[in-house]
Enzyme design. Structure first.
Site, PDB file in Angstrom:
ATOM      1  CG  ASP A 128      -6.733  -0.338   2.692  1.00 32.45           C
ATOM      2  OD1 ASP A 128      -6.633   0.759   2.127  1.00 32.45           O
ATOM      3  OD2 ASP A 128      -7.828  -0.889   2.946  1.00 32.45           O
ATOM      4  CG  ASP A 188      -6.171   4.214   0.342  1.00 37.91           C
ATOM      5  OD1 ASP A 188      -6.514   3.866  -0.799  1.00 37.91           O
ATOM      6  OD2 ASP A 188      -6.786   3.876   1.359  1.00 37.91           O
ATOM      7  CD  GLU A 189      -6.758  -0.869  -1.510  1.00 35.11           C
ATOM      8  OE1 GLU A 189      -6.799  -2.036  -1.890  1.00 35.11           O
ATOM      9  OE2 GLU A 189      -7.662  -0.042  -1.746  1.00 35.11           O
TER      10      GLU A 189
END
Ligand SMILES: [Mg+2]
Length: 356
Positions: free
Chosen positions: A14, A109-110
């Site tokens: 993350d 983003d993860e």
């Protein structure tokens, strides 16, 4: 024992305050100041991401920008540059791909990575996570946090433990122990309202849940009850779902004004049907998905089998998806179908400006 499922090694990566971090990287004058990426305070904008300086003032993602400005008058509020974020996201995906093909992106983003069969670092998921984070930093100038655990839900919770720029491991032998003291609101799927209802039954942490039977939990929380019973034991059987070339056709619309009722969402969805039919060009399909994005940018997708588009089914699905929001307002409604047969297309998302 022979039936026992082989343990997996899952990493949840993350990025730290991703959009804000990209802006600070590219604009040195933003560094060290409270910064948020989001919509303007004088319209109906909300904060998408903010940096840690802004968090000290109580600014949070999903907060209306006007409220954020009130809490932190010196807040620097900038518009997002989605194209840049997408490019960085592709960079980090390319780094993940050096270690495994089993990558499940959750957002830009993860992602979950299943590194069970990765031979690098003698198979140590902890060391692999460290390497991935170091490569992300070297190649993008951005920091990431990671959680390492034998399953997805624990890995996700773990990645939050030493944020920012840290990582945390829950080893296979410690999963039950970790889950026993885990505050239930940290479990994905437990929103504020569910947490309140759990508390009203005296349930605060994992161990409390195990004093109830799955049936009892089902009577209180429906389908989520038995899931919760598993999570409270540290169990999550869901595999990492690799990024599929999604063979679907869909339409979606972002609303000028958030919707507060399932009925309103269904109305919008009905408005999407003609465009979906047009794009479908009478190709056969096997499943239908209803997507709702909430005002805090969280989203839910409800999928069911279907070979025809039936209003009654779609209505029930909209209701179900809306309930998952636990009262949150809806900013986007989407409808898509999964094609069947040989003639399958890639995602064809079309943003309509209905509602604008
Ligand atoms: Mg993040």
């Amino acid at each position: 024992m022979s039936e026992q499922v082989k343990g997996r090694k899952i990493i949840h990566v993350d990025m730290d305050c991703f959009f804000a971090a990209v802006e600070m990287r590219d604009n040195p004058e933003y560094r060290g100041r409270p910064l948020a990426v989001g919509g303007a305070a004088d319209s109906r904008g909300v904060i998408a991401t903010c940096n840690y300086e802004a968090r000290q003032f109580g600014v949070r993602s999903a907060m209306p920008s006007s409220e954020a400005k009130r809490r932190c008058p010196e807040l620097l509020l900038v518009r997002g540059r989605m194209a840049v974020y997408k490019a960085v996201s592709e960079q980090i995906r390319a780094i993940f791909a050096r270690y495994t093909d089993l990558i499940e992106p959750l957002s830009l983003d993860e992602a979950y990575l299943d590194v069970t069969d990765c031979p690098v670092c003698q198979g140590s998921a902890t060391l692999i996570a460290e390497r991935i984070r170091a490569e992300i930093l070297a190649e993008t100038g951005l920091t990431a946090s990671a959680g390492i655990a034998p399953n997805k839900f624990l890995a996700k919770i773990a990645s939050d433990e030493n944020k920012p720029n840290g990582q945390f491991v829950i080893p296979p032998g410690k999963t039950a122990e970790f889950a026993a003291t885990l505050p239930l609101r940290k479990i994905p799927g437990v929103g504020p309202k569910t947490a309140e209802r759990l508390a009203s039954h005296g349930l605060q942490v994992g161990a409390d849940v195990l004093t109830c039977t799955p049936e009892q939990l089902a009577s209180w929380f429906g389908k989520f009850g038995p899931v919760l019973h598993q999570r409270a034991q540290g169990i999550d059987p869901r595999p990492v779902q690799t990024h599929r070339e999604r063979k679907s056709v869909g339409v979606e619309t972002t609303l000028a004004r958030d919707l507060t009722s399932a009925e309103g969402c269904f109305e919008i969805l009905q408005g999407l049907l003609p465009e979906l039919e047009r794009r479908l060009r009478e190709r056969p399909f096997k499943g239908v998905q209803v997507k709702l994005k909430f005002h805090d940018f969280q989203q839910t997708t409800l999928a069911q089998q279907a070979t025809v588009l039936e209003l009654s089914q779609l209505q029930a699905m909209v209701m179900g998806a809306f309930e998952r929001g636990e009262g949150r307002r809806v900013r986007l409604v989407g409808l898509s179908v999964t094609l069947s047969g040989p003639e399958q297309d890639k995602v064809q998302q079309l943003s309509l400006s209905l509602g604008e």
